[in-house]
Design an enzyme around this catalytic site. Sequence first.
Site, PDB file in Angstrom:
ATOM      1  CE  LYS A 191      34.284  -0.648  16.236  1.00 56.13           C
ATOM      2  NZ  LYS A 191      34.198  -1.473  17.432  1.00 56.13           N
ATOM      3  CB  SER A 389      35.163  -4.281  19.178  1.00 59.39           C
ATOM      4  OG  SER A 389      34.773  -3.972  17.850  1.00 59.39           O
TER       5      SER A 389
END
Length: 590
Positions: A191, A389
């Site tokens: 991330k 995402s």
Amino acid sequence: MKEFIKNVGATVVGIFVFTILVGAIGMMSLVGMVASGSSAKDVADNTVFVINLEGQLQERSVDNPFSQYLGGAASTIGLDDLLDGIKKAKENDKIKGIYIEAGAFAPDSYASLQAVRKALVDFKKSGKWIVAYGDIYTQATYYVASVADKVYLNPSGQIDWHGLASQTMFLKDALAKFGVQMQVVKVGAYKSATEMFTGDKMSDANREQVTAFLGGIWQNVCQDVAKSRKVSVGQLNQYADNFITFAEPKSYVSMKLVDGLLYHDQLKDEVKKLMKLGKDDDISTIGLAGIMNVPGGKEEGDEIAVYYAYGDIVDGASGALSQSESVIDGTKVSKDLENLADDDDVKAVVIRINSGGGSAYASEQMWRAIQLVKAKKPVVVSMGGMAASGGYYMSCSANWIVAEPTTLTGSIGIFGMFPDMSGLVTQKLGVKFDEVKTNKNSAFGTMARPFSEEEMAYLSSYISRGYSLFRQRVADGRHMSVDAVEKVAQGHVWVGQDALKIKLVDQLGGLDDAVAKAAKLAKLDEYYTASYPGKADWLDQFMSAMSSGSYIDNQMRAAMGEYYSTFMLLKDINKQSAIQARIPYMVNIK
């Protein structure tokens, strides 16, 4: 004095009346322009469809019909319009071929280019020809143009062919100069959206995934061009390594990248030969705007709704980085999907998603809305350039997911980012704080100091819970175990062709493939598509163009170029949702 006042009053009244008349005439002219532009159009026999690769390529066109009069920004080409235009050209017997002219073209993604290219390959199945010409081909325009039967270049022209690169801008030290630092809590080794604010180089995990998805995209580009131009992938990579951008134009012919070097007037003669016209005959042409007004398609059978959702995912339209940016407003999209669920005339829904994510809360709300639609009728997701995402959060519960091979998807992870401006406020500006509180954490979130360890622990627990929920949503939607999801999660970004292998998507293809699958799931023999939400009408576009904010925004974008997005991100960082499910704010692929 009385006569003077009378004359002045008459003059003022005259100016007022004149202004009204000019304004009315101007508005009537604009209305007439819009009306004539939207009227049905007949195609002359022996016509060429001209595709001018100029401006920005986006999911849907947001062109303002008044922009040329009001000094608006560069035009946009809607991917939906372009694909529809190519399909109409294929089916219309009066159109004999397509002429592609390369210009200053800025596509939103290689996945969009891949969709255009596949539509052109399909067009050639009709037996009609495609010719491409350019003074300069950017890599993106050449990727599209290489599908043509004949590719021509100006004798002094250039082909930019260099491969792909991705550069990340790191802002930690710049922010520190102003006494600002970012406090981050995240879940997922891959991330990487927060790295631009907290580091000064890519993490090893981020470098790994960027290397993988750049390689996947470039592999597709080379394979497609190699097939069309009858050269090997190895040769194309050698050309990129040798940076042929500055090569002698005639060498592009020997490299088999173009079929000849012609000036524009000579190119016209080649087109006339294809159309069996005399040298003095005129070429009948139709552009994208014209072909959109050519009757085509059908509205018989059952309706499949195609709902477009593209841009950052936000909790409200005010979360956009600029007034001209398209956003996925969680509240609005949820309401729209509820209406489609309740519409008995709509038998299936295809959601076209092109988003790198955004607000985790809005993503969860839209996940719920899609679940409610799915309870009544099939839902198929068609992924554009990105559905990652928060974009993947939306997608994961659909009955079926279709992605382009070069779509960026996955990135199952979540983070929270909170600006600490106490250095700016207390040290740079000299502001002092004192406080009284009733409870231990009453001052949580104060700008007087950074978060304490205990407060960061609370945030970490909250973020972890959000990640667990996201992971569970994926596990339920994709019929996988949580452990299996975890192996491909951790914020890892995948290209579509790799996502297929790990069961994050079901099929590789474009919007037409998604529509066909929706029809199959709904058991429809005859169907047509309708696009949602409706595009803004001309009056709304006119009022938007007249707003001072929109004008200033367009001028800033033109002046700042590639740095515009970074500036707007910093300017409005406090407007962004604190809890985010997104890939990096700016995915920079050149």
